[in-house]
Design an enzyme around this catalytic site. Sequence first.
Site, PDB file in Angstrom:
ATOM      1  N   ARG A 156      45.289   0.582   5.713  1.00  0.00           N
ATOM      2  CA  ARG A 156      44.525  -0.665   5.802  1.00  0.00           C
ATOM      3  C   ARG A 156      43.185  -0.456   6.492  1.00  0.00           C
ATOM      4  O   ARG A 156      42.413  -1.403   6.616  1.00  0.00           O
ATOM      5  CB  ARG A 156      45.318  -1.665   6.631  1.00  0.00           C
ATOM      6  CG  ARG A 156      46.047  -2.722   5.839  1.00  0.00           C
ATOM      7  CD  ARG A 156      46.853  -3.512   6.841  1.00  0.00           C
ATOM      8  NE  ARG A 156      47.138  -4.849   6.457  1.00  0.00           N
ATOM      9  CZ  ARG A 156      48.250  -5.226   5.841  1.00  0.00           C
ATOM     10  NH1 ARG A 156      49.125  -4.330   5.454  1.00  0.00           N
ATOM     11  NH2 ARG A 156      48.469  -6.490   5.593  1.00  0.00           N
ATOM     12  N   ARG A 211      54.972 -18.839  -0.817  1.00  0.00           N
ATOM     13  CA  ARG A 211      55.892 -17.678  -0.836  1.00  0.00           C
ATOM     14  C   ARG A 211      57.173 -17.946  -0.046  1.00  0.00           C
ATOM     15  O   ARG A 211      57.161 -18.489   1.043  1.00  0.00           O
ATOM     16  CB  ARG A 211      55.182 -16.460  -0.235  1.00  0.00           C
ATOM     17  CG  ARG A 211      56.148 -15.282  -0.047  1.00  0.00           C
ATOM     18  CD  ARG A 211      55.443 -14.011   0.196  1.00  0.00           C
ATOM     19  NE  ARG A 211      54.630 -14.008   1.390  1.00  0.00           N
ATOM     20  CZ  ARG A 211      53.870 -12.992   1.750  1.00  0.00           C
ATOM     21  NH1 ARG A 211      53.823 -11.909   1.002  1.00  0.00           N
ATOM     22  NH2 ARG A 211      53.160 -13.060   2.842  1.00  0.00           N
ATOM     23  N   LYS A 261      51.397  -6.882  -4.138  1.00  0.00           N
ATOM     24  CA  LYS A 261      51.747  -5.474  -3.921  1.00  0.00           C
ATOM     25  C   LYS A 261      53.254  -5.310  -3.760  1.00  0.00           C
ATOM     26  O   LYS A 261      53.877  -4.457  -4.383  1.00  0.00           O
ATOM     27  CB  LYS A 261      51.039  -4.921  -2.664  1.00  0.00           C
ATOM     28  CG  LYS A 261      49.540  -5.143  -2.651  1.00  0.00           C
ATOM     29  CD  LYS A 261      48.894  -4.641  -1.371  1.00  0.00           C
ATOM     30  CE  LYS A 261      49.325  -5.338  -0.103  1.00  0.00           C
ATOM     31  NZ  LYS A 261      48.872  -6.731   0.037  1.00  0.00           N
ATOM     32  N   ARG A 288      44.034 -13.459   8.245  1.00  0.00           N
ATOM     33  CA  ARG A 288      44.446 -12.237   7.533  1.00  0.00           C
ATOM     34  C   ARG A 288      43.461 -11.907   6.408  1.00  0.00           C
ATOM     35  O   ARG A 288      43.160 -10.737   6.171  1.00  0.00           O
ATOM     36  CB  ARG A 288      45.861 -12.406   6.972  1.00  0.00           C
ATOM     37  CG  ARG A 288      46.931 -12.330   8.056  1.00  0.00           C
ATOM     38  CD  ARG A 288      48.242 -12.948   7.613  1.00  0.00           C
ATOM     39  NE  ARG A 288      48.845 -12.272   6.494  1.00  0.00           N
ATOM     40  CZ  ARG A 288      49.714 -12.852   5.655  1.00  0.00           C
ATOM     41  NH1 ARG A 288      50.057 -14.116   5.822  1.00  0.00           N
ATOM     42  NH2 ARG A 288      50.238 -12.160   4.675  1.00  0.00           N
ATOM     43  N   ARG A 345      57.535 -16.845   5.815  1.00  0.00           N
ATOM     44  CA  ARG A 345      57.086 -15.965   6.898  1.00  0.00           C
ATOM     45  C   ARG A 345      56.260 -16.736   7.906  1.00  0.00           C
ATOM     46  O   ARG A 345      55.501 -17.614   7.534  1.00  0.00           O
ATOM     47  CB  ARG A 345      56.261 -14.816   6.307  1.00  0.00           C
ATOM     48  CG  ARG A 345      57.078 -13.559   6.128  1.00  0.00           C
ATOM     49  CD  ARG A 345      56.390 -12.522   5.327  1.00  0.00           C
ATOM     50  NE  ARG A 345      55.052 -12.165   5.790  1.00  0.00           N
ATOM     51  CZ  ARG A 345      54.307 -11.226   5.212  1.00  0.00           C
ATOM     52  NH1 ARG A 345      54.769 -10.568   4.175  1.00  0.00           N
ATOM     53  NH2 ARG A 345      53.107 -10.937   5.667  1.00  0.00           N
TER      54      ARG A 345
HETATM   55  P1  AP5 Z   1      53.638 -10.488  -2.521  1.00  0.00           P
HETATM   56  O1  AP5 Z   1      54.129  -9.512  -3.537  1.00  0.00           O
HETATM   57  O2  AP5 Z   1      54.535 -10.866  -1.392  1.00  0.00           O
HETATM   58  O3  AP5 Z   1      52.194 -10.054  -1.989  1.00  0.00           O
HETATM   59  P2  AP5 Z   1      51.773  -8.824  -1.073  1.00  0.00           P
HETATM   60  O4  AP5 Z   1      50.530  -8.282  -1.699  1.00  0.00           O
HETATM   61  O5  AP5 Z   1      52.909  -7.889  -0.860  1.00  0.00           O
HETATM   62  O6  AP5 Z   1      51.381  -9.647   0.221  1.00  0.00           O
HETATM   63  P3  AP5 Z   1      51.775  -9.540   1.786  1.00  0.00           P
HETATM   64  O7  AP5 Z   1      51.434 -10.874   2.396  1.00  0.00           O
HETATM   65  O8  AP5 Z   1      53.144  -9.059   2.015  1.00  0.00           O
HETATM   66  O9  AP5 Z   1      50.737  -8.576   2.249  1.00  0.00           O
HETATM   67  P4  AP5 Z   1      50.132  -8.473   3.615  1.00  0.00           P
HETATM   68  O10 AP5 Z   1      49.314  -7.312   3.332  1.00  0.00           O
HETATM   69  O11 AP5 Z   1      49.396  -9.589   4.222  1.00  0.00           O
HETATM   70  O12 AP5 Z   1      51.392  -8.459   4.606  1.00  0.00           O
HETATM   71  P5  AP5 Z   1      52.149  -7.268   5.284  1.00  0.00           P
HETATM   72  O13 AP5 Z   1      53.562  -7.602   5.339  1.00  0.00           O
HETATM   73  O14 AP5 Z   1      51.709  -5.979   4.677  1.00  0.00           O
HETATM   74  O15 AP5 Z   1      53.200 -11.823  -3.325  1.00  0.00           O
HETATM   75  C1  AP5 Z   1      52.714 -12.958  -2.642  1.00  0.00           C
HETATM   76  C2  AP5 Z   1      53.236 -14.238  -3.332  1.00  0.00           C
HETATM   77  O16 AP5 Z   1      52.674 -14.344  -4.642  1.00  0.00           O
HETATM   78  C3  AP5 Z   1      54.755 -14.288  -3.544  1.00  0.00           C
HETATM   79  O17 AP5 Z   1      55.176 -15.587  -3.367  1.00  0.00           O
HETATM   80  C4  AP5 Z   1      54.953 -13.817  -4.990  1.00  0.00           C
HETATM   81  O18 AP5 Z   1      56.122 -14.376  -5.575  1.00  0.00           O
HETATM   82  C5  AP5 Z   1      53.685 -14.340  -5.651  1.00  0.00           C
HETATM   83  N1  AP5 Z   1      53.197 -13.474  -6.716  1.00  0.00           N
HETATM   84  C6  AP5 Z   1      53.188 -12.100  -6.716  1.00  0.00           C
HETATM   85  N2  AP5 Z   1      52.634 -11.655  -7.865  1.00  0.00           N
HETATM   86  C7  AP5 Z   1      52.262 -12.754  -8.573  1.00  0.00           C
HETATM   87  C8  AP5 Z   1      51.634 -12.946  -9.846  1.00  0.00           C
HETATM   88  N3  AP5 Z   1      51.252 -11.882 -10.595  1.00  0.00           N
HETATM   89  N4  AP5 Z   1      51.407 -14.200 -10.269  1.00  0.00           N
HETATM   90  C9  AP5 Z   1      51.781 -15.274  -9.500  1.00  0.00           C
HETATM   91  N5  AP5 Z   1      52.393 -15.161  -8.304  1.00  0.00           N
HETATM   92  C10 AP5 Z   1      52.629 -13.923  -7.841  1.00  0.00           C
HETATM   93  O19 AP5 Z   1      51.507  -7.311   6.752  1.00  0.00           O
HETATM   94  C11 AP5 Z   1      51.831  -8.307   7.706  1.00  0.00           C
HETATM   95  C12 AP5 Z   1      51.176  -7.964   9.050  1.00  0.00           C
HETATM   96  O20 AP5 Z   1      51.698  -6.714   9.554  1.00  0.00           O
HETATM   97  C13 AP5 Z   1      49.652  -7.760   9.017  1.00  0.00           C
HETATM   98  O21 AP5 Z   1      48.960  -8.985   9.140  1.00  0.00           O
HETATM   99  C14 AP5 Z   1      49.455  -6.825  10.220  1.00  0.00           C
HETATM  100  O22 AP5 Z   1      49.492  -7.538  11.441  1.00  0.00           O
HETATM  101  C15 AP5 Z   1      50.675  -5.926  10.167  1.00  0.00           C
HETATM  102  N6  AP5 Z   1      50.463  -4.693   9.382  1.00  0.00           N
HETATM  103  C16 AP5 Z   1      51.143  -4.329   8.258  1.00  0.00           C
HETATM  104  N7  AP5 Z   1      50.698  -3.144   7.796  1.00  0.00           N
HETATM  105  C17 AP5 Z   1      49.719  -2.747   8.648  1.00  0.00           C
HETATM  106  C18 AP5 Z   1      48.860  -1.615   8.682  1.00  0.00           C
HETATM  107  N8  AP5 Z   1      48.913  -0.652   7.738  1.00  0.00           N
HETATM  108  N9  AP5 Z   1      47.961  -1.532   9.698  1.00  0.00           N
HETATM  109  C19 AP5 Z   1      47.887  -2.480  10.641  1.00  0.00           C
HETATM  110  N10 AP5 Z   1      48.660  -3.588  10.666  1.00  0.00           N
HETATM  111  C20 AP5 Z   1      49.574  -3.725   9.664  1.00  0.00           C
END
Ligand code: AP5
Length: 216
Positions: free
Chosen positions: A86, A125, A14, A169, A158
Site C-alpha cells: 500500500r 458491504r 480485490k 480511507r 465492518r
Molecule cells: P471487496 O471485495 O470487499 O473490496 P476490497 O477491494 O477487498 O475492499 P476492502 O475494503 O477490503 O479494502 P481495503 O483496502 O480498504 O481494506 P483492508 O481490509 O485491506 O468489495 C467491496 C464491496 O463491493 C462488497 O460489498 C462486494 O460485495 C462489492 N463488490 C465487489 N465487487 C463488485 C462488483 N464488481 N460490482 C458490484 N459490487 C461489488 O484494510 C483495512 C485497514 O487495515 C486499512 O484501512 C489499514 O488501516 C489496515 N491495512 C491493511 N493492509 C495494510 C497495509 N498493507 N499497510 C498498512 N495498513 C494496512
Amino acid sequence: MRDIVLLGGPGAGKGTQAQILQKQFGFRQISTGDLLREHRNHGTELGKAAEGFMKRGELVPDELIIKMVEGELRDDAGVLFDGFPRTVAQAEALDALLESRGRGMAGAVYFQIDRASLEERLLGRWTNPRTGRVYHETFNPPKVAGIDDEDGGPLVQRDDDKPETIKKRLDVFEAQTMPLVAYYQHSERLAAIDATRPVDEVTHVLLHVLGLDHGH
Ligand code: AP5
C-alpha cells in the site's frame, strides 16, 4: 504460478476476486486487512498496535506490515496479495522479499474505479467475520439477508465502513497507495482493468489479463 498484487482502492473488489481465484486456481490469498483483523480479534501485540490506525482509516506502519507478510510467505502456490503493498516502501520490501526467496517479481493488476462507486460499495458491504467472505446488499446479496450462503453464520458490517472513516480511507489511498500505479508501470508489470463492471465480468477480464482464461 506467478505472484500477483491486486491494487485498488478500498471497496474496489480485490477481496471478492481473490476469493474466486483462490477457489478456482489454487492461489493463496494474503489479505493484510484480514490478517490484521484476525490479530485484533485474538488480542495479539500486533493487533493491539494496529487497532487505532485501522479504526481511524489510517495505514498501519510499514515495518509492522512487512514483518507480518514475511511470516506468512511460504514456498507454496502463487500468492494473490490483497491490500498489500500500500506504500512504495512496502512495494520495495515485497520485491526484495520475493527475490530473496527465489520467486520472480510479482505482477500487478490495478482495479480502476471512481470514488463514488467505492463509497456505495463500502456502505452496502456485509462480511462473514469467520471466513472473510463478502457480500453487498444490492450488488451481491446473500440468499437470506444477514446470513452467509455457505456456512449459515451471521454477516456483519465492518466498523471502518462508516461514512467518515470511508472518506479517510479513500483520501489515504489517493495520497499513499496511488503512487504504486506508477511504480508498477515503470517496471512494466501493471495491467489495468475496469472494476466498475459486475463481479462475473471483472473475473472474466481478470482471468484474461492473467492468462488463465483457457477453458473458462
Ligand atoms: P471487496 O471485495 O470487499 O473490496 P476490497 O477491494 O477487498 O475492499 P476492502 O475494503 O477490503 O479494502 P481495503 O483496502 O480498504 O481494506 P483492508 O481490509 O485491506 O468489495 C467491496 C464491496 O463491493 C462488497 O460489498 C462486494 O460485495 C462489492 N463488490 C465487489 N465487487 C463488485 C462488483 N464488481 N460490482 C458490484 N459490487 C461489488 O484494510 C483495512 C485497514 O487495515 C486499512 O484501512 C489499514 O488501516 C489496515 N491495512 C491493511 N493492509 C495494510 C497495509 N498493507 N499497510 C498498512 N495498513 C494496512
